[in-house]
Scaffold this motif. Structure first.
Motif, mmCIF file in Angstrom:
data_model
loop_
_atom_site.group_PDB
_atom_site.id
_atom_site.type_symbol
_atom_site.label_atom_id
_atom_site.label_comp_id
_atom_site.label_asym_id
_atom_site.label_seq_id
_atom_site.Cartn_x
_atom_site.Cartn_y
_atom_site.Cartn_z
ATOM 1 N N SER A 117 0.828 -1.208 0.000
ATOM 2 C CA SER A 117 0.000 0.000 0.000
ATOM 3 C C SER A 117 0.862 1.258 0.000
ATOM 4 O O SER A 117 0.506 2.265 -0.608
ATOM 5 C CB SER A 117 -0.921 0.004 1.231
ATOM 6 O OG SER A 117 -1.803 -1.103 1.205
ATOM 7 N N VAL A 118 2.017 1.204 0.695
ATOM 8 C CA VAL A 118 2.939 2.336 0.682
ATOM 9 C C VAL A 118 3.451 2.576 -0.731
ATOM 10 O O VAL A 118 3.477 3.715 -1.222
ATOM 11 C CB VAL A 118 4.109 2.091 1.658
ATOM 12 C CG1 VAL A 118 5.192 3.165 1.472
ATOM 13 C CG2 VAL A 118 3.617 2.086 3.092
ATOM 14 N N LEU A 119 3.852 1.507 -1.403
ATOM 15 C CA LEU A 119 4.358 1.638 -2.779
ATOM 16 C C LEU A 119 3.260 2.147 -3.713
ATOM 17 O O LEU A 119 3.527 2.977 -4.602
ATOM 18 C CB LEU A 119 4.891 0.287 -3.271
ATOM 19 C CG LEU A 119 6.077 -0.303 -2.496
ATOM 20 C CD1 LEU A 119 6.532 -1.607 -3.133
ATOM 21 C CD2 LEU A 119 7.235 0.680 -2.436
ATOM 22 N N ILE A 163 2.912 5.851 -3.170
ATOM 23 C CA ILE A 163 4.013 6.594 -3.791
ATOM 24 C C ILE A 163 3.788 6.689 -5.298
ATOM 25 O O ILE A 163 3.963 7.754 -5.914
ATOM 26 C CB ILE A 163 5.361 5.911 -3.498
ATOM 27 C CG1 ILE A 163 5.693 5.977 -1.997
ATOM 28 C CG2 ILE A 163 6.478 6.541 -4.318
ATOM 29 C CD1 ILE A 163 5.972 7.364 -1.483
ATOM 30 N N SER A 164 3.363 5.580 -5.907
ATOM 31 C CA SER A 164 3.153 5.551 -7.365
ATOM 32 C C SER A 164 2.014 6.469 -7.791
ATOM 33 O O SER A 164 2.103 7.168 -8.803
ATOM 34 C CB SER A 164 2.855 4.115 -7.827
ATOM 35 O OG SER A 164 3.921 3.254 -7.507
ATOM 36 N N SER A 165 0.938 6.469 -7.018
ATOM 37 C CA SER A 165 -0.237 7.258 -7.396
ATOM 38 C C SER A 165 -0.147 8.715 -6.950
ATOM 39 O O SER A 165 -0.948 9.546 -7.392
ATOM 40 C CB SER A 165 -1.497 6.626 -6.795
ATOM 41 O OG SER A 165 -1.446 6.668 -5.375
ATOM 42 N N GLY A 166 0.803 9.001 -6.067
ATOM 43 C CA GLY A 166 0.930 10.371 -5.570
ATOM 44 C C GLY A 166 -0.110 10.733 -4.523
ATOM 45 O O GLY A 166 -0.291 11.915 -4.222
ATOM 46 N N SER A 167 -0.784 9.745 -3.951
ATOM 47 C CA SER A 167 -1.853 10.037 -2.987
ATOM 48 C C SER A 167 -1.316 10.653 -1.690
ATOM 49 O O SER A 167 -2.026 11.381 -0.996
ATOM 50 C CB SER A 167 -2.642 8.763 -2.666
ATOM 51 O OG SER A 167 -1.803 7.784 -2.079
ATOM 52 N N PHE A 168 -0.045 10.346 -1.363
ATOM 53 C CA PHE A 168 0.524 10.915 -0.143
ATOM 54 C C PHE A 168 0.709 12.431 -0.258
ATOM 55 O O PHE A 168 0.758 13.131 0.748
ATOM 56 C CB PHE A 168 1.873 10.263 0.182
ATOM 57 C CG PHE A 168 1.759 8.818 0.582
ATOM 58 C CD1 PHE A 168 0.678 8.368 1.321
ATOM 59 C CD2 PHE A 168 2.735 7.899 0.219
ATOM 60 C CE1 PHE A 168 0.566 7.047 1.700
ATOM 61 C CE2 PHE A 168 2.643 6.565 0.592
ATOM 62 C CZ PHE A 168 1.547 6.137 1.324
ATOM 63 N N GLU A 169 0.843 12.912 -1.488
ATOM 64 C CA GLU A 169 1.038 14.350 -1.709
ATOM 65 C C GLU A 169 -0.278 15.065 -2.020
ATOM 66 O O GLU A 169 -0.296 16.283 -2.177
ATOM 67 C CB GLU A 169 2.022 14.579 -2.861
ATOM 68 C CG GLU A 169 3.355 13.871 -2.710
ATOM 69 C CD GLU A 169 4.120 14.357 -1.489
ATOM 70 O OE1 GLU A 169 3.974 15.553 -1.140
ATOM 71 O OE2 GLU A 169 4.843 13.553 -0.869
#
Length: 340
Positions: free
Chosen positions: A202-204, A207-213
């Protein structure tokens, strides 16, 4: 809301009004939603951080690098609309670098005060054990007194104020280990573990989808809301039997208590102080409020028992040599003391 295991421990008259209880649930829900958007897994860390914030204390985080300690601190600051400063501790870091200093202005011939990064609502002390004992002492004084003194003038720290200190248990070279008396100043010590494979995927994905930003989906709560939550947590009712339970636990860690553990002194040479009993009660109140209750039950005391007591037990050399974990000792104490 969980089903309490000690309904008889509720007060005869409510200490918190129903409307305030609903308001706290709504505010805590927003904090948890923001935390869940930015940090995957680490439920124990979230509970420890929020409980420490509600109890008005400070937290020590221990883990190997890369387990989202800094991210969690920044997320908590974002969720409460607070100012956030990060201090990277190094051996040459001086107390004035943290607290602040006076600067002489040659144009005016006067000194002006420049406040240090400790003057923020949430302060992250990264790798506190890399700073010298003198710098650690200055920071811990600010934590205890909630103020700093620069050039003979006292500057109060903002309200609310919370310190999140981290330390790496692997690299000990060039570090200054926190003495037990200073460790005791931290309300909670949380030890982070690796995420599960599912959580790491889920972390990866994040990061790939940019959801953390991505922009926060929930509105942060205000600093006034945090002060309200701290006030409500302090109002959570603690029955006399719960206080006796907490004192019995703390006394058992010292080799006494209602049911002393045989040969416990072979593993622990110094047990928890009265500050440990206070921490157990305050954290239990904060945990009860998060569960939607206005009173403390034994499960609230047990919920964060490892986090509250693991850094307050000084193990013997034999226990250290045999790798006896403090968590195992805490579990033995709780198993020996009957709950109300």
């Amino acid at each position: 809301m969980t089903t309490p295991s000690g309904a008889g421990l509720a007060p005869s008259t409510a200490t918190i009004e129903h409307g305030d209880l609903q308001r706290s649930a709504e505010l805590l829900g927003r904090v948890n939603a923001i935390f869940g958007q930015r940090v995957i897994g680490q439920e124990a860390l979230r509970t420890a951080l929020v409980s420490t914030l509600l109890a008005g204390g400070h937290i020590l985080l221990e883990s190997v690098p890369g387990l989202a300690k800094t991210t969690a601190a920044q997320t908590l600051a974002s969720s409460v609309s607070g100012t956030f400063h990060r201090i990277q501790c190094t051996p040459d870091l001086m107390p004035n670098d943290i607290v602040g200093t006076q600067i002489f202005n040659y144009a005016t011939g006067q000194f002006s005060t420049q406040l240090g990064p400790v003057h923020a609502n949430l302060v992250l002390l990264d790798e506190i054990n890399r700073s010298s004992a003198k710098t650690q002492s200055a920071m811990l004084e600010a934590m205890q007194e909630k103020q700093t003194s620069i050039g003979g003038e006292v500057f109060p720290l903002p309200t609310p104020f919370m310190v999140l200190a981290t330390q790496n248990p692997i690299e000990e070279e060039g570090t200054y280990v926190l003495p037990e008396a200073q460790m005791d100043r931290f309300l909670v010590k949380e030890v982070l573990t690796y995420p599960t494979p599912t959580e790491e995927i889920s972390v990866l994905d994040g990061i790939s989808s940019g959801s953390f930003e991505a922009p926060l989906r929930s509105d942060p709560i205000s600093l006034d809301d945090v002060v309200l939550l701290q006030h409500l947590a302090a109002q959570v009712y603690v029955d006399a039997s719960i206080k006796q339970y907490i004192v019995a636990i703390v006394n058992t860690t010292r080799g006494g208590g209602p049911r002393p553990l045989p040969k416990f002194s072979q593993h622990v040479r110094v047990g928890a102080s009265p500050r440990g009993a206070i921490a157990l009660m305050r954290v239990a109140q904060a945990h009860a409020l998060q569960q939607g209750r206005t009173y403390v039950v034994p499960d609230d005391v047990k919920a964060l028992s490892h986090s509250v007591l693991r850094h307050r037990l000084v193990r013997t050399y034999d226990a250290l040599a045999n790798n006896v974990a403090p968590e195992a000792l805490i579990d033995a104490v709780f198993a020996a003391v009957p709950a109300p």
